[in-house]
Design an enzyme around this catalytic site. Structure first.
Site, short mmCIF file in Angstrom:
data_model
loop_
_atom_site.label_atom_id
_atom_site.label_comp_id
_atom_site.label_asym_id
_atom_site.label_seq_id
_atom_site.Cartn_x
_atom_site.Cartn_y
_atom_site.Cartn_z
N SER A 288 0.82 -1.20 0.00
CA SER A 288 0.00 0.00 0.00
C SER A 288 0.86 1.26 0.00
O SER A 288 0.67 2.16 -0.83
CB SER A 288 -0.93 0.00 1.23
OG SER A 288 -1.77 -1.13 1.21
N LYS A 406 4.08 2.01 15.96
CA LYS A 406 4.10 0.84 16.83
C LYS A 406 5.51 0.52 17.31
O LYS A 406 5.70 -0.36 18.16
CB LYS A 406 3.49 -0.35 16.10
CG LYS A 406 2.00 -0.16 15.84
CD LYS A 406 1.42 -1.27 15.00
CE LYS A 406 -0.08 -1.06 14.80
NZ LYS A 406 -0.41 0.20 14.13
#
Length: 620
Positions: A288, A406
């Site tokens: 993506s 993250k």
């Protein structure tokens, strides 16, 4: 009707009208037609016929779509008729030294009436025919009584086949209230949309204010979405005016429209100097983020773009897309390769000699990597190490690692591996001539495997929509925005920085689910939301930086530099050696522990057998 048949019909019709008009003009003034008058009439008829068609072609009269005739078309007719009669007057003056102004003025009036009437009657005829067709009509309210709203309303009124009937305008300009456009009344301000929809049983809302800022637009669209009525937005007015788009190109509201983030403005000059005419390599080019970086990079005309990816189909798709949409001067090289193949990475660097590398290849799914931690380590750590060291060895000028929020205080293996990959980059940057940089950001809307496609699929199936926890929040930005900022950050690198993208305010996942349900045309309660519980490795809240890493100043709009502390080369090698041999549980403990520490004191004991969890070490 074919174009040729249409033109023939118009030519014949206009010939009859032109000749009839000039004969009528002279006949009214001189019914007997003396010889001299007949010569004038014949000469004038030939002149006006030839002149009319030449002038009409010049003003595009035969390229108009008369079913949409309006003021613009009438102006073109006025110019054509006027210039044609001026030509006739000039010929009469030259050949006969006299101009019969009364006859020409009468001809001018009749010609305007007949030509204009023939075109407008066609529009009326077509409109009547369309209205007679039995088409179910949705009641539509247009937000914005400006130029864009007028254009879309006219098209809807002239084309009942669309099945939409405008019943009202809403506009914040109090001067317009109570007035009408095309017979449609302008009511109150946009903050009355919810009450108006309920009172008039509106089926659809069209937001037709393309000049709104993104923040104001997002606020307005949120208000429309709350009504539970299907909402569409209109393309920019420039595209509509140039005829490139029509009512059929109205867009459904997307979740991106509700973020309200202002457009990213890039330093075009700096990016061009970094990319134009250069060889660019993107790893993970089929993903993506990787594929969007490819699209954005191509806007700056690199000489060559090398698409590196492990997935055959994804690389094929982005390769085909770029070949169909970009300049043929850009050489596209698709390469099926795994970043874990160290020898191949070095070979690719030597073969293509890239000027810039965007390293977007990574395993990113948190729960999946919790079940497959070794794969996360091999791809995210050793894959990054291979590509980065190959870039360093081969003297690649610029290297950008695409990282994630993250990696901050990670509670999962995916985040820990990405933080360790950042550390590898920071260590290489200490001694390398390559400008290494890390770009860290949160979730991107609509990326493969993200929450948005999952919610859409669940809604299409009738629900339930599964949300892990009612308090779960995440940062979001669009794929195009993230990719553009990654490219911009790459131009700012001096070596070793961790660039952090401004993600705006965090969004509750449950609110995101409710919004998507409304955008899909459902009312609250029609699609169930089920809370499934936090999955292994997930946190309720994500962070972009540790408190100790924060810097308040932006180095560029929406980009700032974190003060992330690297580890030493000795520590790095120690961890890498451990990862190859220790059990999975210990491997995860080492990585998550290391990624959450503050600093490390290297001792001789550490160099040999002291584990990273030793109490004497200050945490990174």
């Amino acid at each position: 009707m074919s174009l040729r048949r249409r033109l023939t019909t118009l030519f014949l019709l206009d010939t009859v009208i032109v000749l009839s008009s000039i004969f009528f003009g002279y006949y009214i003034l001189n019914p007997n037609f003396s010889v001299f008058t007949r010569e004038i009439v014949i000469t004038s008829s030939l002149t006006i016929t030839i002149g009319y068609f030449l002038v009409a072609w010049h003003y595009g009269l035969y390229r108009k779509v008369w079913s949409y005739a309006s003021i613009g078309e009438l102006v073109a007719i006025f110019k054509t008729v006027t210039v044609s009669l001026l030509l006739v007057a000039s010929v009469q003056l030259l050949l006969m030294s006299d101009v019969n102004m009364r006859a020409l003025l009468l001809t001018w009036m009749v010609l305007l009436l007949l030509i204009g009437g023939s075109r407008l009657s066609y529009r009326v005829l077509i409109g009547s025919r369309k209205k007679s067709e039995a088409v179910p009509m949705e009641k539509v309210v247009i937000i914005g009584a400006g130029q864009a709203g007028t254009i879309i309303t006219r098209q809807l009124l002239n084309n009942p086949v669309y099945g939409m009937r405008p019943i009202a305008f809403l506009d914040d300009d109090h001067k317009k209230r109570g007035l009408e456009i095309l017979g449609i009344k302008i009511f109150g301000a946009t903050d009355q949309i919810e009450d108006f929809v309920k009172e008039h049983a509106v089926d659809k809302i069209v937001v037709a204010i393309p000049t709104l800022s993104k923040l104001d637009r997002a606020t307005l669209i949120k208000r429309c979405v709350k009504t539970g009525v299907k909402t569409k937005t209109l393309p920019c007015i420039e595209e509509l005016l140039t005829g490139k788009l029509s009512v059929t190109d109205m867009k459904d509201v997307k979740i991106e429209d509700l973020l309200g983030r202002s457009e990213v403005k890039l330093d075009i000059e700096a990016i061009q100097s970094n990319l134009t005419g250069k060889t660019i390599m993107i790893t993970g080019a089929g993903g993506s983020i990787g594929s969007e970086i490819c699209r954005q990079v191509c806007h700056f005309n690199p000489s060559k773009i090398v698409l590196v990816g492990h997935g055959e189909n994804s690389i094929y798709l982005i390769d085909q897309e770029l070949r169909e949409t970009i300049s043929q001067s850009i050489v596209i090289v698709p390469v099926i390769a795994d970043v874990q193949d160290r020898n191949l990475m070095f070979s690719l660097m030597k073969k293509y000699e890239p000027d810039v590398i965007y390293h977007a290849a990574a395993h990113k799914h948190v729960p999946l990597m919790e079940d497959n931690p070794r794969e996360a380590v091999k791809n995210n750590i050793f894959g990054t190490k291979n590509v980065a060291e190959a870039a360093d060895t081969c003297g690649v000028p610029n290297f950008v690692l695409v990282s994630t929020d993250k990696a901050v205080n990670p509670s999962n293996i995916m985040g820990a591996t990405k933080r360790f990959a950042e550390m590898i980059i920071q260590n290489l940057a200490k001694h390398s001539e390559t400008k290494f940089a890390v770009v860290r950001f949160g979730n991107v809307l609509g990326s493969r495997g993200s929450v948005i496609p999952l919610f859409k699929r669940q809604i299409m199936q009738g629900g339930p929509v599964t949300v892990t926890d009612p308090e779960m929040t995440r940062y979001f930005m669009t794929i195009s925005e993230a990719s553009r900022l990654v490219i911009q950050a790459g131009t700012l690198a001096n070596g070793g920085e961790v660039f952090v993208l401004d993600m705006g305010e965090p969004v509750k996942i449950v609110d995101l689910a409710k919004t998507l349900i409304r955008l899909s045309g459902y009312q609250d309660g029609e699609i169930d939301i089920r809370f499934s519980g936090i999955r292994p490795g997930e946190k309720l809240y994500e962070e972009l930086l540790n408190p100790s890493e924060r810097q308040s100043d932006y180095v560029f709009p929406k980009i700032y530099v974190g003060k992330a502390t690297p580890i030493t080369a000795l520590e790095q090698q120690y961890v890498l050696d451990k990862l190859l041999v220790v059990p999975v549980e210990e491997m995860m403990e080492i990585l998550i522990g290391l990624a959450n520490r503050k600093s490390v004191e290297v001792t001789s004991e550490f160099e040999t057998e002291t584990p990273l969890a030793a109490p004497r070490m200050e945490m990174i």
